[in-house]
Design a protein around this motif. Structure first.
Motif, PDB file in Angstrom:
ATOM      1  N   LEU A  93       0.826  -1.217   0.000  1.00  0.00           N
ATOM      2  CA  LEU A  93       0.000   0.000   0.000  1.00  0.00           C
ATOM      3  C   LEU A  93       0.856   1.260   0.000  1.00  0.00           C
ATOM      4  N   GLY A  94       1.893   1.274   0.839  1.00  0.00           N
ATOM      5  CA  GLY A  94       2.777   2.437   0.875  1.00  0.00           C
ATOM      6  C   GLY A  94       3.421   2.699  -0.470  1.00  0.00           C
ATOM      7  N   PHE A  95       3.891   1.631  -1.102  1.00  0.00           N
ATOM      8  CA  PHE A  95       4.542   1.787  -2.401  1.00  0.00           C
ATOM      9  C   PHE A  95       3.560   2.267  -3.463  1.00  0.00           C
ATOM     10  N   LEU A  96       2.405   1.613  -3.560  1.00  0.00           N
ATOM     11  CA  LEU A  96       1.439   1.986  -4.600  1.00  0.00           C
ATOM     12  C   LEU A  96       0.850   3.379  -4.376  1.00  0.00           C
ATOM     13  N   LEU A  97       0.448   3.679  -3.151  1.00  0.00           N
ATOM     14  CA  LEU A  97      -0.100   5.010  -2.876  1.00  0.00           C
ATOM     15  C   LEU A  97       0.958   6.091  -3.095  1.00  0.00           C
ATOM     16  N   GLY A  98       2.202   5.787  -2.718  1.00  0.00           N
ATOM     17  CA  GLY A  98       3.288   6.738  -2.961  1.00  0.00           C
ATOM     18  C   GLY A  98       3.517   6.969  -4.444  1.00  0.00           C
ATOM     19  N   ALA A  99       3.469   5.890  -5.222  1.00  0.00           N
ATOM     20  CA  ALA A  99       3.669   6.024  -6.670  1.00  0.00           C
ATOM     21  C   ALA A  99       2.556   6.849  -7.306  1.00  0.00           C
ATOM     22  N   LEU A 104       0.627  12.025  -9.436  1.00  0.00           N
ATOM     23  CA  LEU A 104      -0.325  13.129  -9.354  1.00  0.00           C
ATOM     24  C   LEU A 104       0.404  14.456  -9.198  1.00  0.00           C
ATOM     25  N   SER A 105       1.386  14.488  -8.339  1.00  0.00           N
ATOM     26  CA  SER A 105       2.144  15.714  -8.113  1.00  0.00           C
ATOM     27  C   SER A 105       2.880  16.151  -9.377  1.00  0.00           C
ATOM     28  N   ILE A 106       3.466  15.212 -10.080  1.00  0.00           N
ATOM     29  CA  ILE A 106       4.165  15.547 -11.331  1.00  0.00           C
ATOM     30  C   ILE A 106       3.163  16.016 -12.378  1.00  0.00           C
ATOM     31  N   MET A 117       1.479  22.872 -20.972  1.00  0.00           N
ATOM     32  CA  MET A 117       2.355  22.000 -20.189  1.00  0.00           C
ATOM     33  C   MET A 117       1.545  21.170 -19.196  1.00  0.00           C
ATOM     34  N   GLY A 118       0.495  21.749 -18.654  1.00  0.00           N
ATOM     35  CA  GLY A 118      -0.376  21.017 -17.740  1.00  0.00           C
ATOM     36  C   GLY A 118      -1.061  19.844 -18.409  1.00  0.00           C
ATOM     37  N   VAL A 119      -1.530  20.073 -19.620  1.00  0.00           N
ATOM     38  CA  VAL A 119      -2.179  18.991 -20.369  1.00  0.00           C
ATOM     39  C   VAL A 119      -1.169  17.872 -20.654  1.00  0.00           C
ATOM     40  N   VAL A 120       0.039  18.249 -21.035  1.00  0.00           N
ATOM     41  CA  VAL A 120       1.069  17.255 -21.354  1.00  0.00           C
ATOM     42  C   VAL A 120       1.455  16.455 -20.106  1.00  0.00           C
ATOM     43  N   THR A 121       1.768  17.150 -19.003  1.00  0.00           N
ATOM     44  CA  THR A 121       2.206  16.426 -17.805  1.00  0.00           C
ATOM     45  C   THR A 121       1.073  15.596 -17.205  1.00  0.00           C
ATOM     46  N   SER A 122      -0.147  16.101 -17.262  1.00  0.00           N
ATOM     47  CA  SER A 122      -1.284  15.332 -16.755  1.00  0.00           C
ATOM     48  C   SER A 122      -1.515  14.082 -17.607  1.00  0.00           C
ATOM     49  N   GLY A 123      -1.384  14.223 -18.909  1.00  0.00           N
ATOM     50  CA  GLY A 123      -1.530  13.070 -19.796  1.00  0.00           C
ATOM     51  C   GLY A 123      -0.456  12.032 -19.563  1.00  0.00           C
ATOM     52  N   LEU A 124       0.777  12.488 -19.404  1.00  0.00           N
ATOM     53  CA  LEU A 124       1.876  11.549 -19.143  1.00  0.00           C
ATOM     54  C   LEU A 124       1.700  10.852 -17.795  1.00  0.00           C
ATOM     55  N   ALA A 125       1.296  11.610 -16.783  1.00  0.00           N
ATOM     56  CA  ALA A 125       1.084  11.020 -15.455  1.00  0.00           C
ATOM     57  C   ALA A 125      -0.066  10.014 -15.491  1.00  0.00           C
ATOM     58  N   THR A 126      -1.123  10.334 -16.215  1.00  0.00           N
ATOM     59  CA  THR A 126      -2.254   9.410 -16.341  1.00  0.00           C
ATOM     60  C   THR A 126      -1.812   8.124 -17.045  1.00  0.00           C
ATOM     61  N   GLY A 127      -1.055   8.268 -18.117  1.00  0.00           N
ATOM     62  CA  GLY A 127      -0.547   7.086 -18.826  1.00  0.00           C
ATOM     63  C   GLY A 127       0.350   6.243 -17.941  1.00  0.00           C
ATOM     64  N   ALA A 128       1.229   6.884 -17.194  1.00  0.00           N
ATOM     65  CA  ALA A 128       2.111   6.148 -16.287  1.00  0.00           C
ATOM     66  C   ALA A 128       1.303   5.467 -15.184  1.00  0.00           C
ATOM     67  N   GLY A 129       0.282   6.147 -14.679  1.00  0.00           N
ATOM     68  CA  GLY A 129      -0.572   5.549 -13.657  1.00  0.00           C
ATOM     69  C   GLY A 129      -1.297   4.321 -14.173  1.00  0.00           C
ATOM     70  N   LEU A 130      -1.768   4.394 -15.404  1.00  0.00           N
ATOM     71  CA  LEU A 130      -2.434   3.244 -16.013  1.00  0.00           C
ATOM     72  C   LEU A 130      -1.464   2.079 -16.209  1.00  0.00           C
ATOM     73  N   LEU A 131      -0.243   2.386 -16.624  1.00  0.00           N
ATOM     74  CA  LEU A 131       0.767   1.335 -16.782  1.00  0.00           C
ATOM     75  C   LEU A 131       1.122   0.691 -15.444  1.00  0.00           C
ATOM     76  N   VAL A 132       1.266   1.509 -14.411  1.00  0.00           N
ATOM     77  CA  VAL A 132       1.554   0.965 -13.075  1.00  0.00           C
ATOM     78  C   VAL A 132       0.410   0.046 -12.639  1.00  0.00           C
ATOM     79  N   THR A 133      -0.810   0.507 -12.832  1.00  0.00           N
ATOM     80  CA  THR A 133      -1.976  -0.302 -12.462  1.00  0.00           C
ATOM     81  C   THR A 133      -1.978  -1.623 -13.232  1.00  0.00           C
ATOM     82  N   TRP A 134      -1.744  -1.567 -14.519  1.00  0.00           N
ATOM     83  CA  TRP A 134      -1.718  -2.780 -15.339  1.00  0.00           C
ATOM     84  C   TRP A 134      -0.625  -3.724 -14.862  1.00  0.00           C
TER      85      TRP A 134
END
Length: 139
Positions: A93-99, A104-106, A117-134
């Motif tokens: 939980l600590g690792f996943l919530l931290g990730a 989110l912060s990035i 820049m907000g759209v780009v970083t939010s899109g990249l963070a969302t993609g990375a979050g989806l990859l982590v989840t997968w």
């Protein structure tokens, strides 16, 4: 919870603990950088909170992983309780919530510069979050 061999679980704990220590340090440094901006924008507050949360979640993961390595060591004293369920849950939980909080912060940090820049970083963070989840689900 799946039963894992102690050697295997200890190795996983070492890896997650090391990665959590690194990412926790990064999150804390990122928090300090955002704190120095001293901007009145609401976005910076959310980015600060998520960076602080990420850093603290990674600290919990490091301590839980250290606990696991100590408990699972073959030379551990018999007085140490062999139950590792709580530490396993807190480590994951600590690792996943931290990730997720770090992503989110990035993602939010780009909005401090511009909408584009907000759209780009939010899109990249969302993609990375989806990859982590997968990756986590596919274990």
């Amino acid at each position: 919870m799946q039963t894992l061999r102690p050697e295997y679980l200890a190795e996983i704990a070492r890896q997650i603990g090391s990665l959590s220590a690194f990412l926790g340090g990064f999150a804390a440094a990122f928090f300090g950088t955002l704190l120095a901006l001293n901007s009145p924008q609401r976005t910076i507050s959310w980015a600060l909170v998520s960076a602080a949360f990420a850093s603290m979640a990674f600290v919990v993961a490091v301590v839980a992983c250290t606990n696991l390595v100590i408990i699972l060591h073959p030379q551990a004293p018999t007085s140490i309780a062999p139950e590792s369920g709580g530490a396993r849950v807190l480590a994951v939980l600590g690792f996943l919530l931290g990730a997720y909080a770090l992503l989110l912060s990035i993602g939010l940090s780009g909005w401090l510069r511009s909408r584009r820049m907000g759209v780009v970083t939010s899109g990249l963070a969302t993609g990375a979050g989806l990859l982590v989840t997968w990756l986590v689900i596919s274990l």
